[in-house]
Design a protein around this motif. Structure first.
Motif, short mmCIF file in Angstrom:
data_model
loop_
_atom_site.label_atom_id
_atom_site.label_comp_id
_atom_site.label_asym_id
_atom_site.label_seq_id
_atom_site.Cartn_x
_atom_site.Cartn_y
_atom_site.Cartn_z
N UNK A 79 0.69 -1.24 -0.15
CA UNK A 79 0.14 0.13 0.00
C UNK A 79 0.82 1.44 -0.02
N UNK A 80 1.83 1.22 0.64
CA UNK A 80 2.96 2.37 0.77
C UNK A 80 3.36 2.76 -0.69
N UNK A 81 3.76 1.69 -1.47
CA UNK A 81 4.24 1.88 -2.80
C UNK A 81 3.27 2.24 -3.45
N UNK A 82 2.11 1.88 -3.51
CA UNK A 82 1.29 2.22 -4.49
C UNK A 82 0.76 3.67 -4.01
N UNK A 83 0.60 4.13 -2.99
CA UNK A 83 0.35 5.42 -2.54
C UNK A 83 1.57 6.32 -3.36
N UNK A 84 2.54 5.93 -3.17
CA UNK A 84 3.80 6.84 -3.52
C UNK A 84 3.78 6.82 -5.23
N UNK A 85 3.73 5.81 -5.76
CA UNK A 85 3.27 5.50 -7.23
C UNK A 85 2.16 6.38 -7.72
N UNK A 86 0.88 6.67 -7.04
CA UNK A 86 -0.21 7.29 -7.39
C UNK A 86 0.10 8.62 -7.23
N UNK A 87 0.66 9.12 -6.00
CA UNK A 87 1.05 10.19 -5.95
C UNK A 87 1.76 10.97 -6.95
N UNK A 88 2.47 10.26 -7.59
CA UNK A 88 3.42 10.85 -8.53
C UNK A 88 3.03 10.81 -10.01
N UNK A 89 2.45 9.36 -10.16
CA UNK A 89 1.59 9.11 -11.62
C UNK A 89 0.57 9.63 -11.89
N UNK A 90 -0.35 9.84 -11.10
CA UNK A 90 -1.58 10.59 -11.57
C UNK A 90 -1.53 11.85 -11.98
N UNK A 91 -0.88 13.11 -11.19
CA UNK A 91 -0.60 14.10 -11.97
C UNK A 91 0.20 14.12 -13.38
N UNK A 92 1.21 13.23 -13.29
CA UNK A 92 2.21 13.08 -14.41
C UNK A 92 1.11 12.38 -15.40
N UNK A 93 0.40 11.46 -15.34
CA UNK A 93 -0.39 11.02 -16.26
C UNK A 93 -1.49 12.22 -17.02
N UNK A 94 -2.14 12.94 -16.01
CA UNK A 94 -2.82 13.78 -16.62
C UNK A 94 -2.13 15.25 -17.47
N UNK A 95 -0.80 15.24 -17.05
CA UNK A 95 0.23 16.20 -17.65
C UNK A 95 0.26 15.68 -18.94
N UNK A 96 0.86 14.40 -18.81
CA UNK A 96 1.23 13.67 -20.06
C UNK A 96 0.20 13.54 -21.08
N UNK A 97 -0.99 13.15 -20.70
CA UNK A 97 -2.25 13.13 -21.61
C UNK A 97 -2.66 14.58 -22.18
N UNK A 98 -2.38 15.79 -21.25
CA UNK A 98 -2.49 17.10 -21.82
C UNK A 98 -1.45 17.38 -22.99
N UNK A 99 -0.11 17.05 -22.79
CA UNK A 99 1.06 17.36 -23.46
C UNK A 99 0.65 16.91 -25.27
N UNK A 100 0.42 15.67 -25.43
CA UNK A 100 0.15 15.37 -26.77
C UNK A 100 -1.09 15.93 -27.56
N UNK A 101 -2.04 16.56 -26.51
CA UNK A 101 -3.21 17.19 -27.15
C UNK A 101 -2.60 18.43 -27.96
N UNK A 102 -1.31 18.81 -27.74
CA UNK A 102 -1.13 20.00 -28.62
C UNK A 102 -0.92 19.31 -30.04
N UNK A 103 -0.58 18.25 -30.30
CA UNK A 103 -0.86 17.35 -31.74
C UNK A 103 -1.95 16.96 -31.83
#
Length: 454
Positions: free
Chosen positions: A9-33
């Motif tokens: 659970x600790x690893x999952x929380x850490x992954x989610x804390x970093x990955x979810x905002x990164x996911x949303x940002x990375x999804x937004x970036x290719x929206x330029x194209x």
């Protein structure tokens, strides 16, 4: 040692804390194209095909410098893990100055030799003209894009993926608004067509780069880190990125070769325009999903660098295993979603019925490869975070050596667009999977300390 439920659970929380905002940002970036493709697609098939050629060239020029984000994330995270925040920021600022230098060196020759770069693809004049128009303007956004990469890498290394998310969303919204205004015009603003799309993206990139730099500058001043150019630091940042440049060059070469193979396999101007337009849309969607899967890889870079900087080998192993599981599940989900959405995507970008039909088949092929892609992106992020650039460079060369003859044989056999995408999915992504999983099983990449021996 087996992981307890608390560890998991600790690893999952850490992954989610970093990955979810990164996911949303990375999804937004290719929206330029994606936004460019949707807006330009309604101008006609030839402008869309031209955008496809221009986008590949521009993505290659910028993509080769992705080490400005990835390498900076890893090095900043290592110093953070070792307790040296000021040193982390100083190293990051050196990366920003390196981005400015490289940006200038890419922009000037890029604008001077735009026609020659487009000509390398052998496209018909009806496609080459729009491609040249878009690319010459778009090269002006190279330096802002590279500064965005370096600044984002600093923030990720500091375990902050939320700020890049805010900037990415705001920048993408601005990009869409400017594209609609400058392509079609409104009120006193005259529509510029394809050129307006390029100008809209450049202006949005400048604004996004300025916002990220402002955040980094505030953090550096707060910690007493220097902001002036430091030539030894810039040279060190450049030297550290050489292996990652080679690794990225092999990836970009594979994508360039794929586009060239599509052009080579088409028969006649109309067939070429349809195949290139379809390929551009499929590659844009694939890139969109690749960035989405890469969110866990971004978390992997930041977490791996921090754990190894703190000397925690066991923790690195544990969190890597957990992230690989996340990668598999994410790949299955994106694959199912892509397969389900494949009949619906074509009409969003173009009114050409032939492009619609071919796009469905290509996207189904891409959907089948998503689970493998999930593992590939995660392990790539882990090894980048570990500073294992040399192995990634050699692994990339080996993968490219397997892919080049395979895709050329596929075209020579007359398979066309679908054969090219099958080869890309099976041979290229499959070879990357073998190269990365082989390395992850060993111990050579588990180097600890504030800096990684490359």
């Amino acid at each position: 040692m087996a992981l307890t439920r608390s560890d998991t659970r600790g690893h999952d929380r850490e992954i989610v804390r970093l990955a979810v905002p990164a996911f949303l940002a990375l999804v937004a970036e290719p929206l330029f194209l994606l936004a460019d493709a949707a807006i330009v697609g309604h101008l006609g098939t030839e402008p869309l095909a031209g955008l496809g050629v221009a986008a590949v060239v521009l993505q290659t020029a910028v993509g080769l410098c992705v080490f400005l984000a990835y390498g900076t994330t890893a090095s900043v995270a290592r110093r953070l893990g070792a307790g040296d925040l000021r040193g982390a920021l100083t190293q990051g600022v050196d990366g920003v100055w390196l981005a400015v230098l490289i940006g200038v060196l890419v922009t000037v020759p890029g604008m001077l030799f735009t026609e020659q770069l487009v000509g390398l693809f052998g496209a018909d004049a009806a496609v080459a003209g729009p491609a040249t128009t878009y690319l010459r303007i778009a090269f002006l956004g190279t330096t802002p894009l590279l500064v965005m990469l370096a600044s984002t890498g600093i923030l990720r290394g500091l375990q902050d993926t939320r700020t890049p998310l805010v900037v990415a969303v705001a920048g993408n919204a601005l990009n869409v608004a400017l594209n609609l205004l400058l392509v079609y015009g409104a009120g006193p603003v005259e529509g510029l067509g394809l050129a307006g799309s390029a100008w809209g993206s450049v202006l949005a990139q400048v604004a996004s780069a300025a916002a990220l730099v402002a955040v980094v500058v505030r953090a550096a001043r707060r910690e007493g880190a220097g902001l002036a150019p430091d030539l030894p630091g810039i040279r060190a940042a450049a030297h550290a990125g050489v292996a990652l440049v080679i690794r990225t060059l092999t990836l970009r070469a594979a994508l360039l070769l794929t586009t060239y193979a599509v052009t080579l396999g088409a028969t006649g101007p109309r067939e070429q325009a349809v195949d290139l337009a379809t390929h551009q849309l499929a590659l844009t969607v694939w890139t969109f999903l690749a960035f989405a899967l890469d969110a866990i890889a971004i978390a992997a870079q930041a977490i791996t660098g921090r754990y190894l900087g703190a000397g925690d080998v066991a923790g690195t192993r544990e969190v890597t295993a957990r992230m690989v599981r996340w990668g598999v599940v994410s790949g299955v989900v994106t694959g199912l979603l892509l397969a389900a959405a494949s009949p619906l995507l074509g009409p969003l970008f173009t009114g050409d019925a032939e492009v619609h039909d071919r796009l469905v088949a290509v996207l189904l092929i891409a959907a089948l490869g998503q689970p493998v892609a999930g593992v590939v992106f995660v392990l790539d992020g882990v090894l980048i975070g570990a500073g294992d650039g040399t192995y990634l460079a050699w692994g990339g060369l080996a993968t490219l050596a397997a892919y080049v003859p395979a895709v050329l044989v596929a075209v020579a056999a007359g398979g066309g667009l679908l054969a090219v995408w099958v080869t890309f999915t099976v041979v290229f992504m499959g070879a990357r999977f073998v190269v990365l999983t082989r390395r992850a099983r060993g111990d050579a990449w588990l180097r600890t300390g504030a800096t990684a021996v490359r």
